[in-house]
Design an enzyme around this catalytic site. Sequence first.
Site, PDB file in Angstrom:
ATOM      1  N   ASP A   1       0.890  -0.912  -0.011  1.00 56.89           N
ATOM      2  CA  ASP A   1      -0.063  -0.089   0.021  1.00 56.89           C
ATOM      3  C   ASP A   1       0.984   1.065  -0.027  1.00 56.89           C
ATOM      4  OD1 ASP A   1      -2.600   1.446   0.386  1.00 56.89           O
ATOM      5  OD2 ASP A   1      -3.028  -0.370   1.179  1.00 56.89           O
TER       6      ASP A   1
ATOM      7  N   ASP B   1      -3.022   4.404  -2.411  1.00 54.89           N
ATOM      8  CA  ASP B   1      -4.004   4.995  -1.715  1.00 54.89           C
ATOM      9  C   ASP B   1      -4.682   6.360  -2.046  1.00 54.89           C
ATOM     10  OD1 ASP B   1      -5.676   4.540   1.095  1.00 54.89           O
ATOM     11  OD2 ASP B   1      -4.768   6.405   1.531  1.00 54.89           O
TER      12      ASP B   1
ATOM     13  N   HIS C   1     -10.864  -3.793   2.888  1.00 56.81           N
ATOM     14  CA  HIS C   1     -10.709  -3.594   4.302  1.00 56.81           C
ATOM     15  C   HIS C   1     -11.663  -2.232   4.628  1.00 56.81           C
ATOM     16  CE1 HIS C   1      -8.089  -0.840   2.082  1.00 56.81           C
ATOM     17  NE2 HIS C   1      -8.254   0.048   3.184  1.00 56.81           N
ATOM     18  N   ASP C   2     -12.319  -1.477   3.571  1.00 60.06           N
ATOM     19  CA  ASP C   2     -13.207  -0.701   3.785  1.00 60.06           C
ATOM     20  C   ASP C   2     -14.425  -0.583   3.572  1.00 60.06           C
ATOM     21  OD1 ASP C   2     -10.740   1.046   4.198  1.00 60.06           O
ATOM     22  OD2 ASP C   2     -10.734   1.644   2.082  1.00 60.06           O
TER      23      ASP C   2
END
Length: 550
Positions: free
Chosen positions: A79, A181, A319-320
């Site tokens: 990431d 990101d 993960h969101d």
Amino acid sequence: MDSNGDGIGDLNGITSKIGYLKELGVDVVWLSPIYRSPNDDNGYDISGYREIMGDFGTMEDFDRMLDALHAQGIKLVMDLVVNHTSDEHDWFKEACQSKNNPYRDYYIWSRPGEDGGPPNNWEAAFSGSAWEYHQPTGEYYLHMFSKKQPDLNWENPKVRAEVYDLMRFWLDKGVDGFRMDVITLISKPFTPDGRLPSAAIVRDGFLQPGFSMVANGPRLFEFLREMNREVLSRYAGLITVGEAPIATTQQGNELTDIETGVLDMIFHFEHMEADYAKGIDGGKWVPASLDLIEFKDIITRWQVELHGRGWNSLYLCNHDQPRPVSRFGDEGLYRVESAKMLATFLHGLQGTPYIYQGEEIGMTNMPFSSIEQCRDIESINMYRVATTVQGKPPEQVLAAIRAKGRDNARTPMQWSAAPHAGFTTGVPWIEANPNSKEVNVDAALADPNSIFHFYRQLIALRKSNRILVDGEYSLLLREHREIYAYMRTLGADRWLIVCNFGAGSPEFSLPNSEHFTSARLVIANYPLSPTHEARSFTLRPYEARIYQLL
Ligand code: GLC
Ligand code: CA
């Protein structure tokens, strides 16, 4: 997987489970941030880009994990969180020293607005103003996320050079690429006199969503082209995927164009918003059910418009996001069937499928009964604002968190029926889902009909059938409210994918324009008799089939 009993998953834990990933058939692991961080936003607030967060292990552990992945032929994508840093990063600490500190211009500062308040009306993603006042120097700094995540100033060439440098650091170690990101937020829409203008007012008397102002800013392409020139083009075989809030198919194509693009693929959010309530009072937290026709239209637009030019990433979870089986399927009676149906739908499409940990065993949302069980800053801040400022009943706000909160995807991976899902011998940092007694990897591996083995088969199919990679997509039965059916076509080869998105028993009938003499069943999530009918049939709840039409 927690390797040392402190309740937190870690790098050695990952290394111990590489065999599991290999068995599933994954080619690439995307790791959420593991860098030094005070953890205000689960590691998306980085204070040391070249260091490993102590909770997760050491640089030696990292090197060992990377070697072990590579030894199994699995690539590692890291990431890259460079729209912002932590406020505890040395750059920001320096920047706060004084207005003429050399690091001041690494971030975005502004004098107070006319009324002495924030410089504009933008709202941050995690509630409140996107501006935080810094008393000692009398200016505000911009943070599109939490106030512990100050936005970097990409206008400053030194910032860009720092970013390229840290990317090279990881690439030189041998990592295989980056998931970038909120990368489309890096170029801010500065006016000629260096201000950031207010957003149009869509909600009277409140702050306005700021993302629409900063997404796809004026210099985004220039920055990403420079990043390609300075870094990415110098390494062979990298994988890049950019997180792209509010991206349209046109931007998707521009960013990922095979000739002129700057990224391999992007994560757009359109299909993730198909079950948001519409209008200014709607959004993520307002309960709404999925409109399947709208969902089909979104997926179809991306499939058709990017074909032959850009490239799609395919995902239903990360993960969101909440767990797809709870969100789009049925986490109760038809958990297994609906998880397999969603997997069939996703793996039949054109693009690169992403499977989020636990999706492959049908992990469900968490039955949170109190805000104390939540760890995610987004949910915690939203809960505070909703229950105090807006006076909403706590139970109603919790119900929204149960449906959409990001912690649903962050509870411990369910490895076994042991306490805490076999994730840790200690006390996990966030509670494990109570259904881990039934839903776990041990059980999935032992059952040949499990969701896990179904995913394994789908992945294997993609590796041995060109049509799933290159075939053109076309939607069938657009108006159907329960069935999502589509074709993939490559030369004379045609595959039919039929998915029942509900618990009913709708009739499927292939349009007469599609001729075929026989149909070979490729995969299905229910048993079928060898002589069954393939042109028209009644679907069982959440049934999914793929046929090759001959
Ligand atoms: C991205 C991440 C999310 C994080 C945010 C701020 O959306 O996926 O987890 O909170 O950016 O970095
Ligand atoms: Ca640990």
